[in-house]
Design a protein around this motif. Structure first.
Motif, PDB file in Angstrom:
ATOM      1  N   SER A  52     -14.790  43.327 -44.079  1.00  0.00           N
ATOM      2  CA  SER A  52     -14.031  43.676 -45.288  1.00  0.00           C
ATOM      3  C   SER A  52     -14.761  44.739 -46.112  1.00  0.00           C
ATOM      4  O   SER A  52     -14.119  45.563 -46.745  1.00  0.00           O
ATOM      5  CB  SER A  52     -13.747  42.432 -46.125  1.00  0.00           C
ATOM      6  N   GLU A  53     -16.098  44.726 -46.090  1.00  0.00           N
ATOM      7  CA  GLU A  53     -16.840  45.782 -46.799  1.00  0.00           C
ATOM      8  C   GLU A  53     -16.587  47.140 -46.157  1.00  0.00           C
ATOM      9  O   GLU A  53     -16.427  48.146 -46.859  1.00  0.00           O
ATOM     10  CB  GLU A  53     -18.340  45.489 -46.774  1.00  0.00           C
ATOM     11  N   LEU A  54     -16.543  47.178 -44.844  1.00  0.00           N
ATOM     12  CA  LEU A  54     -16.327  48.444 -44.155  1.00  0.00           C
ATOM     13  C   LEU A  54     -14.898  48.951 -44.325  1.00  0.00           C
ATOM     14  O   LEU A  54     -14.667  50.155 -44.407  1.00  0.00           O
ATOM     15  CB  LEU A  54     -16.643  48.291 -42.663  1.00  0.00           C
ATOM     16  N   LEU A  55     -13.961  48.032 -44.386  1.00  0.00           N
ATOM     17  CA  LEU A  55     -12.564  48.428 -44.514  1.00  0.00           C
ATOM     18  C   LEU A  55     -12.132  48.615 -45.961  1.00  0.00           C
ATOM     19  O   LEU A  55     -11.045  49.105 -46.229  1.00  0.00           O
ATOM     20  CB  LEU A  55     -11.661  47.393 -43.839  1.00  0.00           C
ATOM     21  N   GLY A  56     -12.981  48.184 -46.888  1.00  0.00           N
ATOM     22  CA  GLY A  56     -12.637  48.318 -48.295  1.00  0.00           C
ATOM     23  C   GLY A  56     -11.593  47.334 -48.742  1.00  0.00           C
ATOM     24  O   GLY A  56     -10.829  47.603 -49.659  1.00  0.00           O
ATOM     25  N   THR A  57     -11.514  46.190 -48.073  1.00  0.00           N
ATOM     26  CA  THR A  57     -10.547  45.169 -48.449  1.00  0.00           C
ATOM     27  C   THR A  57     -11.278  43.979 -49.028  1.00  0.00           C
ATOM     28  O   THR A  57     -12.475  43.831 -48.873  1.00  0.00           O
ATOM     29  CB  THR A  57      -9.726  44.698 -47.230  1.00  0.00           C
ATOM     30  N   THR A  58     -10.503  43.137 -49.689  1.00  0.00           N
ATOM     31  CA  THR A  58     -11.078  41.913 -50.229  1.00  0.00           C
ATOM     32  C   THR A  58     -10.453  40.725 -49.529  1.00  0.00           C
ATOM     33  O   THR A  58      -9.384  40.827 -48.938  1.00  0.00           O
ATOM     34  CB  THR A  58     -10.814  41.793 -51.747  1.00  0.00           C
ATOM     35  N   ALA A  59     -11.086  39.605 -49.643  1.00  0.00           N
ATOM     36  CA  ALA A  59     -10.574  38.399 -49.002  1.00  0.00           C
ATOM     37  C   ALA A  59      -9.458  37.752 -49.817  1.00  0.00           C
ATOM     38  O   ALA A  59      -8.867  36.788 -49.391  1.00  0.00           O
ATOM     39  CB  ALA A  59     -11.719  37.399 -48.809  1.00  0.00           C
ATOM     40  N   LYS A  60      -9.167  38.283 -50.999  1.00  0.00           N
ATOM     41  CA  LYS A  60      -8.188  37.662 -51.878  1.00  0.00           C
ATOM     42  C   LYS A  60      -6.769  37.773 -51.366  1.00  0.00           C
ATOM     43  O   LYS A  60      -5.948  36.929 -51.636  1.00  0.00           O
ATOM     44  CB  LYS A  60      -8.275  38.280 -53.275  1.00  0.00           C
ATOM     45  N   GLY A  61      -6.434  38.827 -50.672  1.00  0.00           N
ATOM     46  CA  GLY A  61      -5.064  38.940 -50.190  1.00  0.00           C
ATOM     47  C   GLY A  61      -4.583  40.367 -50.182  1.00  0.00           C
ATOM     48  O   GLY A  61      -5.359  41.306 -50.104  1.00  0.00           O
ATOM     49  N   LYS A  62      -3.286  40.513 -50.291  1.00  0.00           N
ATOM     50  CA  LYS A  62      -2.671  41.813 -50.118  1.00  0.00           C
ATOM     51  C   LYS A  62      -2.946  42.781 -51.262  1.00  0.00           C
ATOM     52  O   LYS A  62      -3.157  43.951 -51.034  1.00  0.00           O
ATOM     53  CB  LYS A  62      -1.170  41.661 -49.947  1.00  0.00           C
ATOM     54  N   GLY A  63      -2.921  42.316 -52.463  1.00  0.00           N
ATOM     55  CA  GLY A  63      -3.106  43.261 -53.551  1.00  0.00           C
ATOM     56  C   GLY A  63      -2.971  42.623 -54.908  1.00  0.00           C
ATOM     57  O   GLY A  63      -3.030  41.414 -55.063  1.00  0.00           O
ATOM     58  N   LYS A  64      -2.757  43.472 -55.877  1.00  0.00           N
ATOM     59  CA  LYS A  64      -2.677  43.052 -57.267  1.00  0.00           C
ATOM     60  C   LYS A  64      -1.380  42.306 -57.533  1.00  0.00           C
ATOM     61  O   LYS A  64      -0.315  42.721 -57.101  1.00  0.00           O
ATOM     62  CB  LYS A  64      -2.751  44.320 -58.118  1.00  0.00           C
ATOM     63  N   VAL A  65      -1.484  41.215 -58.242  1.00  0.00           N
ATOM     64  CA  VAL A  65      -0.305  40.448 -58.638  1.00  0.00           C
ATOM     65  C   VAL A  65       0.139  40.942 -60.008  1.00  0.00           C
ATOM     66  O   VAL A  65      -0.666  41.067 -60.923  1.00  0.00           O
ATOM     67  CB  VAL A  65      -0.635  38.937 -58.692  1.00  0.00           C
ATOM     68  N   ASN A  66       1.411  41.239 -60.111  1.00  0.00           N
ATOM     69  CA  ASN A  66       1.936  41.717 -61.387  1.00  0.00           C
ATOM     70  C   ASN A  66       2.097  40.547 -62.352  1.00  0.00           C
ATOM     71  O   ASN A  66       2.629  39.506 -61.980  1.00  0.00           O
ATOM     72  CB  ASN A  66       3.290  42.392 -61.185  1.00  0.00           C
ATOM     73  N   PRO A  67       1.659  40.723 -63.596  1.00  0.00           N
ATOM     74  CA  PRO A  67       1.812  39.643 -64.574  1.00  0.00           C
ATOM     75  C   PRO A  67       3.283  39.516 -64.977  1.00  0.00           C
ATOM     76  O   PRO A  67       4.048  40.479 -64.900  1.00  0.00           O
ATOM     77  CB  PRO A  67       0.963  40.113 -65.760  1.00  0.00           C
ATOM     78  N   PRO A  68       3.690  38.333 -65.413  1.00  0.00           N
ATOM     79  CA  PRO A  68       5.084  38.176 -65.828  1.00  0.00           C
ATOM     80  C   PRO A  68       5.381  39.005 -67.063  1.00  0.00           C
ATOM     81  O   PRO A  68       4.538  39.167 -67.947  1.00  0.00           O
ATOM     82  CB  PRO A  68       5.216  36.682 -66.118  1.00  0.00           C
ATOM     83  N   LYS A  69       6.580  39.550 -67.105  1.00  0.00           N
ATOM     84  CA  LYS A  69       7.001  40.390 -68.223  1.00  0.00           C
ATOM     85  C   LYS A  69       8.050  39.681 -69.078  1.00  0.00           C
ATOM     86  O   LYS A  69       8.181  39.950 -70.258  1.00  0.00           O
ATOM     87  CB  LYS A  69       7.568  41.695 -67.658  1.00  0.00           C
ATOM     88  N   TYR A  70       8.791  38.756 -68.443  1.00  0.00           N
ATOM     89  CA  TYR A  70       9.862  38.050 -69.130  1.00  0.00           C
ATOM     90  C   TYR A  70       9.661  36.539 -68.996  1.00  0.00           C
ATOM     91  O   TYR A  70       9.161  36.064 -67.981  1.00  0.00           O
ATOM     92  CB  TYR A  70      11.229  38.433 -68.551  1.00  0.00           C
ATOM     93  N   ARG A  71      10.058  35.797 -70.041  1.00  0.00           N
ATOM     94  CA  ARG A  71       9.910  34.336 -70.034  1.00  0.00           C
ATOM     95  C   ARG A  71      11.200  33.695 -70.520  1.00  0.00           C
ATOM     96  O   ARG A  71      11.849  34.189 -71.435  1.00  0.00           O
ATOM     97  CB  ARG A  71       8.750  33.939 -70.947  1.00  0.00           C
ATOM     98  N   HIS A  72      11.527  32.572 -69.896  1.00  0.00           N
ATOM     99  CA  HIS A  72      12.707  31.801 -70.294  1.00  0.00           C
ATOM    100  C   HIS A  72      12.456  31.272 -71.709  1.00  0.00           C
ATOM    101  O   HIS A  72      11.387  30.730 -71.996  1.00  0.00           O
ATOM    102  CB  HIS A  72      12.923  30.648 -69.307  1.00  0.00           C
ATOM    103  N   PRO A  73      13.410  31.397 -72.623  1.00  0.00           N
ATOM    104  CA  PRO A  73      13.175  30.981 -74.007  1.00  0.00           C
ATOM    105  C   PRO A  73      12.995  29.468 -74.186  1.00  0.00           C
ATOM    106  O   PRO A  73      12.290  29.042 -75.094  1.00  0.00           O
ATOM    107  CB  PRO A  73      14.416  31.467 -74.754  1.00  0.00           C
ATOM    108  N   GLU A  74      13.595  28.658 -73.323  1.00  0.00           N
ATOM    109  CA  GLU A  74      13.497  27.211 -73.480  1.00  0.00           C
ATOM    110  C   GLU A  74      12.505  26.571 -72.519  1.00  0.00           C
ATOM    111  O   GLU A  74      11.980  25.508 -72.803  1.00  0.00           O
ATOM    112  CB  GLU A  74      14.887  26.587 -73.280  1.00  0.00           C
TER     113      GLU A  74
END
Length: 107
Positions: A52-74
């Motif tokens: 993973s060091e040579l490939l420049g990848t991490t063991a965490k997974g595919k990539g960045k997870v986007n944070p939620p932008k919208y939330r249910h009001p109730e």
């Protein structure tokens, strides 16, 4: 190698043979990939690195997870990043006359 006279097989036997061959091919390819990965990891380790060091990848997974932008009001456990298909609760709110801004998580 087995010599099979496929001309003597009925349709059900031919279909089963196809499934068996497909499964054997899949197993073979998987095994070869695992062998290649193990060889690559061993070569990297000999040089003092991880693969993973040579490939420049991490063991965490595919990539960045986007944070939620919208939330249910109730129900604050229901969130949506704003990407992909709209969840039903967003659709229902929009049909009820609300706007996306009404569901926006303020930060």
């Amino acid at each position: 190698m087995h010599n099979i006279d496929i001309e003597q097989l009925d349709l059900a036997e031919l279909k089963q043979l196809r499934k068996d061959v497909d499964r054997a091919i899949e197993s073979y390819e998987k095994r070869k990939k695992q062998e290649a990965l193990a060889a690559a990891e061993a070569a990297a380790k000999e040089s003092g690195y991880t693969l993973s060091e040579l490939l420049g990848t991490t063991a965490k997974g595919k990539g960045k997870v986007n944070p939620p932008k919208y939330r249910h009001p109730e129900n604050p456990e229901l969130t949506w990043t704003g990407r992909g298909r709209q969840p039903d609760w967003i659709k229902e709110g929009l049909q009820a006359g609300k706007s996306l801004e009404d569901f926006l998580i303020v930060k």
